[in-house]
Motif scaffolding. Structure first.
Motif, short mmCIF file in Angstrom:
data_model
loop_
_atom_site.label_atom_id
_atom_site.label_comp_id
_atom_site.label_asym_id
_atom_site.label_seq_id
_atom_site.Cartn_x
_atom_site.Cartn_y
_atom_site.Cartn_z
N ASN A 405 0.82 -1.22 0.00
CA ASN A 405 0.00 0.00 0.00
C ASN A 405 0.85 1.26 0.00
OD1 ASN A 405 -2.52 -1.35 0.02
ND2 ASN A 405 -2.33 -1.72 2.20
N TRP A 406 2.00 1.23 0.67
CA TRP A 406 2.84 2.43 0.76
C TRP A 406 3.41 2.84 -0.59
CZ3 TRP A 406 6.18 2.47 5.89
CH2 TRP A 406 5.30 2.66 6.97
N PHE A 407 3.57 1.88 -1.52
CA PHE A 407 4.07 2.25 -2.84
C PHE A 407 3.08 3.14 -3.59
CE2 PHE A 407 7.42 -1.18 -3.24
CZ PHE A 407 8.45 -0.28 -3.41
N GLY A 408 1.81 3.05 -3.22
CA GLY A 408 0.81 3.90 -3.85
C GLY A 408 0.51 5.15 -3.05
N SER A 409 1.16 5.30 -1.87
CA SER A 409 0.85 6.46 -1.02
C SER A 409 2.13 7.13 -0.52
CB SER A 409 -0.05 6.02 0.15
OG SER A 409 0.54 4.95 0.88
N VAL A 410 2.60 6.75 0.67
CA VAL A 410 3.68 7.50 1.31
C VAL A 410 5.03 7.35 0.60
CG1 VAL A 410 2.63 7.56 3.59
CG2 VAL A 410 4.03 5.59 2.97
#
Length: 469
Positions: A405-410
């Motif tokens: 998920n972090w690759f698409g956000s933070v």
């Protein structure tokens, strides 16, 4: 590591001093092919740097003015301890003896010892046994990601409960996205290689806390899955070994109602594919290699020579042991040992891995399949033998982290910067356009797994770091 040419021989425990000495950096595209397509890490004599070689595990080298010759002093023995007629009682007794002896040997130290604790089977077993042998209160260390602190079944929660019950101290560190961004280049400089997971930042920060607590020796839990077939994709070799005498009906036996109910159709198909192509799948059996991410000329140059495992596999191994053999020799064990050794030593801490004691490992490796997986319970004999150490006999839970998920956000800005950089367009490895299309869709809704994205991001950052070094 060493560099040997007509003018000099340079030997070092790290690559950076060799690069400084020769005052040049050039990268080995075959090493990147091995890493990106098979998950290899510093295997054999290959490193990510041209002309810089590594000494293979369990080898020493004789170098003269005119020649080089490797001598292997230990190899994984696939016949030692084989006693198929031993009773369950005898096997449990031997397993307990080997484990106890390994822990005792790894506790020999003139300084306080700590344990890395994840709340899983391996680290819990090690912590329990260690605690019973010490005359001081054991310090354990656990890391968790910032968005998972309050998870009921998270690593931190499990570790805290375990330590409270067993009267141990627990020190925890929290991994934030800021810590990852601030320490990405430092981590790659420590490891001298690209990486596969943000969990390495957890290991790095954990050892920083270990240093603060003045612990000089730590016990780690690596090796348990490799010695007893603990990865999800090990189910398929186990199933195939079970049904090898039913060649005509093997497909029906694999896709039985019982198996479909337990795994699901998609997982069974992934597991079948993983048998023919070990290294292309994550530990839960998900494929991660997308061939259209790579330049066709790069694939043509490297894939024919390097794509298959350059490993002599003993003919006597069944399919499950073959899978374990490759994991141990080429994929998980070399990668994990490199990571933990570098990150612990960067903090002046010695890490020890008792489950990789050669007698314990060989004994487990050579057990019959029925002791490794039983009624879909992986590492059955371990759970059966060490239930008194607080190990729950439940289905293995795949440890998750927020990387996907972090690759698409933070971490979105980090990967977008690299995907829009001049470097990825100039490198002969990647198909820049295909990767960008994939990532644009991934941002909308993360799918598949993020293993390949981390490989690409860390490869680009790794090259950038060492080009300047």
């Amino acid at each position: 590591y060493y560099l040997n040419n007509n003018n000099y021989l340079v030997v070092s425990s790290e690559i950076k001093p060799i690069i400084k000495f020769i005052k040049s950096t050039s990268f080995n595209e075959y090493a990147f092919s091995d890493f990106l397509l098979k998950g290899y890490m510093d295997h054999g004599e290959n490193t990510f740097f041209n002309n810089v070689k590594s000494l293979p595990p369990a080898n020493y080298k004789i170098i003269t003015r005119y020649s080089e010759k490797n001598k292997c002093y230990w190899n994984l023995d696939n016949e030692r301890f084989m006693r198929s007629n031993s009773s369950l009682k005898v096997i449990k007794e031997k397993l307990s003896s080997f484990f106890n002896n390994s822990i005792k040997e790894h506790l020999i130290s003139d300084t306080e010892i700590g344990v890395c604790l994840s709340g899983g089977n391996d680290s819990s077993s090690i912590a329990s046994k260690t605690n019973s042998l010490l005359d001081y209160k054991l310090k354990t260390f656990t890391y968790e990601f910032e968005n998972q602190i309050n998870q009921k079944d998270g690593e931190l929660n499990n570790a805290k409960k375990f330590c409270k019950k067993n009267k141990m101290d627990n020190f925890s560190v929290i991994i934030t996205s800021k810590y990852i961004k601030d320490n990405f280049d430092k981590l790659l400089l420590n490891l001298e290689s690209p990486i596969t997971s943000i969990r390495l930042f957890g290991i790095k920060k954990l050892y920083e806390e270990v240093k603060k607590q003045n612990i000089k020796v730590m016990l780690e839990g690596y090796g348990g899955d490799e010695m007893l077939g603990g990865y999800d994709y090990n189910y398929m070799p186990w199933l195939l070994d079970q049904n090898k005498k039913f060649k005509k009906n093997i497909i029906f036996n694999i896709f039985s109602k019982k198996n479909i109910k337990h795994f699901g159709i998609n997982k069974l198909i992934n597991y079948i594919n993983s048998v023919t192509s070990l290294g292309n799948f994550t530990s839960d059996g998900s494929p991660y290699v997308y061939f259209d991410f790579f330049n066709k000329d790069f694939l043509k140059r490297t894939i024919n020579k390097r794509y298959s495992f350059s490993l002599k596999i003993p003919k006597s191994l069944n399919l499950l042991k073959t899978s374990q053999f490759i994991e141990t020799k080429c994929i998980h064990v070399p990668r994990a040992l490199k990571y933990v050794d570098r990150l612990s030593m960067s903090c002046g801490v010695e890490s020890r891995v008792p489950l990789l004691d050669h007698e314990l490992f060989e004994f487990c490796f050579n057990l019959e399949n029925k002791y490794k997986i039983k009624n879909f319970t992986q590492r059955w004999i371990w759970k059966k033998t060490f239930s008194n150490l607080g190990i729950k006999n439940k289905k293995k839970k795949t440890i998750t982290d927020p990387q996907k998920n972090w690759f698409g956000s933070v971490l979105r800005e980090n990967i977008e910067d690299e995907l829009n950089s001049r470097l990825i367009k100039e490198l002969p490895y990647f198909n820049h356009k295909n990767i960008k299309v994939f990532y644009e869709n991934y941002k909308k809704k993360p799918f598949g797994n993020s293993f390949a994205l981390m490989q690409i991001l860390s490869t680009l950052k790794f090259i950038r770091v060492f080009e300047k070094y």
